[in-house]
Design a protein around this motif. Structure first.
Motif, short mmCIF file in Angstrom:
data_model
loop_
_atom_site.label_atom_id
_atom_site.label_comp_id
_atom_site.label_asym_id
_atom_site.label_seq_id
_atom_site.Cartn_x
_atom_site.Cartn_y
_atom_site.Cartn_z
N ASP A 90 0.82 -1.21 0.00
CA ASP A 90 0.00 0.00 0.00
C ASP A 90 0.86 1.26 0.00
O ASP A 90 0.37 2.35 -0.31
CB ASP A 90 -0.91 0.02 1.23
N HIS A 91 2.13 1.12 0.33
CA HIS A 91 3.02 2.27 0.43
C HIS A 91 4.04 2.33 -0.70
O HIS A 91 4.31 3.41 -1.22
CB HIS A 91 3.75 2.24 1.78
N ILE A 92 4.60 1.20 -1.09
CA ILE A 92 5.64 1.23 -2.13
C ILE A 92 5.12 0.74 -3.48
O ILE A 92 5.85 0.81 -4.48
CB ILE A 92 6.87 0.41 -1.72
N GLY A 93 3.89 0.23 -3.53
CA GLY A 93 3.31 -0.26 -4.78
C GLY A 93 3.25 -1.77 -4.83
O GLY A 93 4.00 -2.47 -4.14
N ARG A 94 2.34 -2.28 -5.66
CA ARG A 94 2.18 -3.74 -5.79
C ARG A 94 3.35 -4.37 -6.56
O ARG A 94 3.88 -5.40 -6.18
CB ARG A 94 0.88 -4.06 -6.53
N LYS A 95 3.74 -3.73 -7.66
CA LYS A 95 4.72 -4.35 -8.55
C LYS A 95 6.09 -4.55 -7.90
O LYS A 95 6.68 -5.63 -8.04
CB LYS A 95 4.84 -3.53 -9.84
N PRO A 96 6.63 -3.58 -7.15
CA PRO A 96 7.92 -3.84 -6.50
C PRO A 96 7.90 -5.04 -5.56
O PRO A 96 8.84 -5.84 -5.53
CB PRO A 96 8.20 -2.53 -5.75
N VAL A 97 6.80 -5.16 -4.81
CA VAL A 97 6.69 -6.30 -3.89
C VAL A 97 6.63 -7.61 -4.66
O VAL A 97 7.27 -8.60 -4.29
CB VAL A 97 5.45 -6.14 -2.99
N ALA B 271 9.27 -10.67 -4.41
CA ALA B 271 8.76 -11.95 -3.94
C ALA B 271 8.99 -13.06 -4.97
O ALA B 271 9.38 -14.18 -4.61
CB ALA B 271 7.26 -11.83 -3.63
N LEU B 272 8.76 -12.76 -6.24
CA LEU B 272 8.99 -13.77 -7.28
C LEU B 272 10.47 -14.11 -7.40
O LEU B 272 10.84 -15.27 -7.61
CB LEU B 272 8.44 -13.27 -8.61
N ALA B 273 11.33 -13.11 -7.23
CA ALA B 273 12.77 -13.38 -7.25
C ALA B 273 13.17 -14.28 -6.09
O ALA B 273 13.98 -15.21 -6.24
CB ALA B 273 13.56 -12.06 -7.21
N ALA B 274 12.60 -14.01 -4.91
CA ALA B 274 12.90 -14.83 -3.74
C ALA B 274 12.36 -16.25 -3.92
O ALA B 274 13.01 -17.24 -3.53
CB ALA B 274 12.30 -14.20 -2.48
N GLN B 275 11.18 -16.38 -4.53
CA GLN B 275 10.63 -17.71 -4.81
C GLN B 275 11.54 -18.47 -5.78
O GLN B 275 11.79 -19.67 -5.60
CB GLN B 275 9.23 -17.59 -5.41
N ALA B 276 12.02 -17.78 -6.80
CA ALA B 276 12.94 -18.43 -7.74
C ALA B 276 14.20 -18.90 -7.04
O ALA B 276 14.70 -20.01 -7.29
CB ALA B 276 13.27 -17.45 -8.87
N ALA B 277 14.71 -18.07 -6.13
CA ALA B 277 15.90 -18.46 -5.37
C ALA B 277 15.62 -19.68 -4.51
O ALA B 277 16.46 -20.58 -4.39
CB ALA B 277 16.37 -17.29 -4.51
#
Length: 443
Positions: free
Chosen positions: A110-117, A121-127
């Protein structure tokens, strides 16, 4: 399983849209005379339908990845020689990581935007998929589960809010329907990949890695409905409240939420061992079949009961949970595992799964109408603390009992009896208490 921060996003959107004119700056996802929120800079953006499908698919893949290791636990146990206690701890670690992540990162989009999160998160899932694919021991497996849990919790908050930014009605349905679908598909698909394709402990994770990479590319084409605003750090402080008006309903809902999620934890951790004993097979396909049946039935309950009054949903859900668990326990304890036991186990799992979906859906709907909009975030956090504790803690206790108690069958009976007792307490509270509010649409 519905996504907790999504309902909080609805509350915030309602407060914002009531206090600001349509299309006013800072109104996330508002649509007024000036048209929808502008697309993110550069290039074409996805339309509403495509965006809904993309976000829902990310929920499915996240939950599929979370259940993908379930059929593999027996393989890991054979290769690394660990006990059922370790299996349940690995499962419990994931549940705790998701819980912490939801509480800490659930509101940050709600503060930094949906797309950055979503990107992070997808990068962390890939890792995490790389960690699983290259794991050589339990310690690495647990580390991967922690990374996966944190990434899943953070992503679910942004996705849930993002779905509601696009369409509140369709988005709320996707929030309830996609998670159990992902859990069911992940458990079964992982077993099929491991059974019939090469590199059993590697390929399924690399396939999921490819899915996450494609979805990250899709996120680049999403519109960003949120205008950045201060308070990101403050939003990471968990907020848990217990308003006086909702205390009675929370007291009724909490036992059933704990019960249904403890059942999910049980199937996710010890389900493969139970199924293998019943069918007399070590096939990893059977290892994920119990969780597939449970989650699939839970998903089915969402559209079937969406228009049903809340009290009816709760009573039918708790009743189905009691009946389903009783049938499952009787089937497991009826002998060494003949055909009747197999049929009873999966039939009971389907009934219990329907009760899982109805009980969870009804529990949320029972409480939320009684709280003020500014109280919903704290109340939802409390409900999800109960739910994820139910998912993780009893599963770990069950693992201890399997090794140091009466073994697998006795543990199943004791676990089932505890679930039935909690459900019975909730049912008595429902039948003797005040009439619950009518069904509340999350739109």
């Amino acid at each position: 399983m519905p996504v907790p921060p999504a309902s909080e996003a609805v509350a915030r959107r309602r407060r914002t849209t009531r206090s600001a004119p349509s299309g006013a700056p800072g109104t996330a996802g508002a649509v007024g005379p000036a048209g929808p929120a502008p697309a993110s800079a550069g290039g074409r953006s996805l339309g509403p339908t495509a965006a809904l499908i993309l976000l829902a698919s990310i929920i499915v893949s996240l939950l599929a990845a979370s259940s993908a290791p379930t059929p593999l636990y027996a393989v890991y146990q054979g290769e690394w020689g660990f006990s059922p206690i370790t299996t349940t701890i690995v499962f419990g670690v994931y549940a705790v990581a998701v819980l912490v992540s939801l509480l800490v990162f659930g509101k940050i989009s709600d503060h930094i935007g949906r797309k950055p999160v979503l990107f992070v998160a997808l990068a962390a899932q890939a890792a995490a998929m790389v960690v699983f694919a290259t794991a050589g021991g339990v310690d690495v497996l647990m580390a991967g589960r922690v990374v996966q849990g944190v990434a899943t919790g953070a992503a679910l908050g942004a996705i849930g809010a993002g779905l509601l930014d696009i369409d509140r009605i369709k988005g709320s349905v996707a929030n309830s329907f996609a998670p159990p679908i992902g859990t069911a598909v992940g458990a079964l698909a992982s077993g099929l990949v491991v059974r019939f394709l090469p590199a059993p402990t590697h390929l399924v994770y690399y396939l999921l890695l490819g899915v996450f990479a494609l979805q990250a590319l899709g996120v680049t084409a999403l519109k960003e409905p949120v205008t950045r605003k201060p308070g990101a750090l403050a939003s990471m402080v968990p907020e848990i409240k217990l308003p006086r008006a909702a205390r009675g309903s929370i007291a009724v809902a909490a036992p059933v939420l704990f019960a249904v999620w403890s059942l999910a934890g049980f199937y996710g951790s010890l389900g493969p061992a139970i199924t293998s004993r019943l069918v007399h097979s070590d096939s990893v396909v059977y290892g994920g079949l119990g969780l597939f049946v449970l989650a699939g039935a839970a998903a089915l309950s969402v559209p079937l009961l969406r228009e049903t009054p809340t009290r009816t949903v709760m009573v039918s859900g708790v009743s189905a949970l009691i009946v389903g668990v009783a049938v499952t326990v009787l089937s497991i304890g009826s002998g060494a595992g003949g055909t009747g036991s197999e049929v009873g186990f999966f039939a009971g799992s389907a009934v219990a799964g329907f009760g899982f979906g109805a009980g969870f859906q009804g529990g949320i709907r029972l409480v939320l109408p009684l709280v003020q909009p500014h109280e919903r975030a704290g109340v939802l956090s409390l409900l999800y603390v109960v739910s994820y504790l139910g998912m993780g803690v009893p599963a770990v206790i069950a693992g201890v009992l399997v090794v140091h108690g009466g073994g697998l069958l006795d543990t199943v009976r004791e676990y089932g009896a505890a679930v039935i007792l909690l459900s019975a307490v909730a049912l008595v509270g429902l039948l003797l208490g005040r009439r619950a509010p009518q069904a509340v649409r999350e739109s």
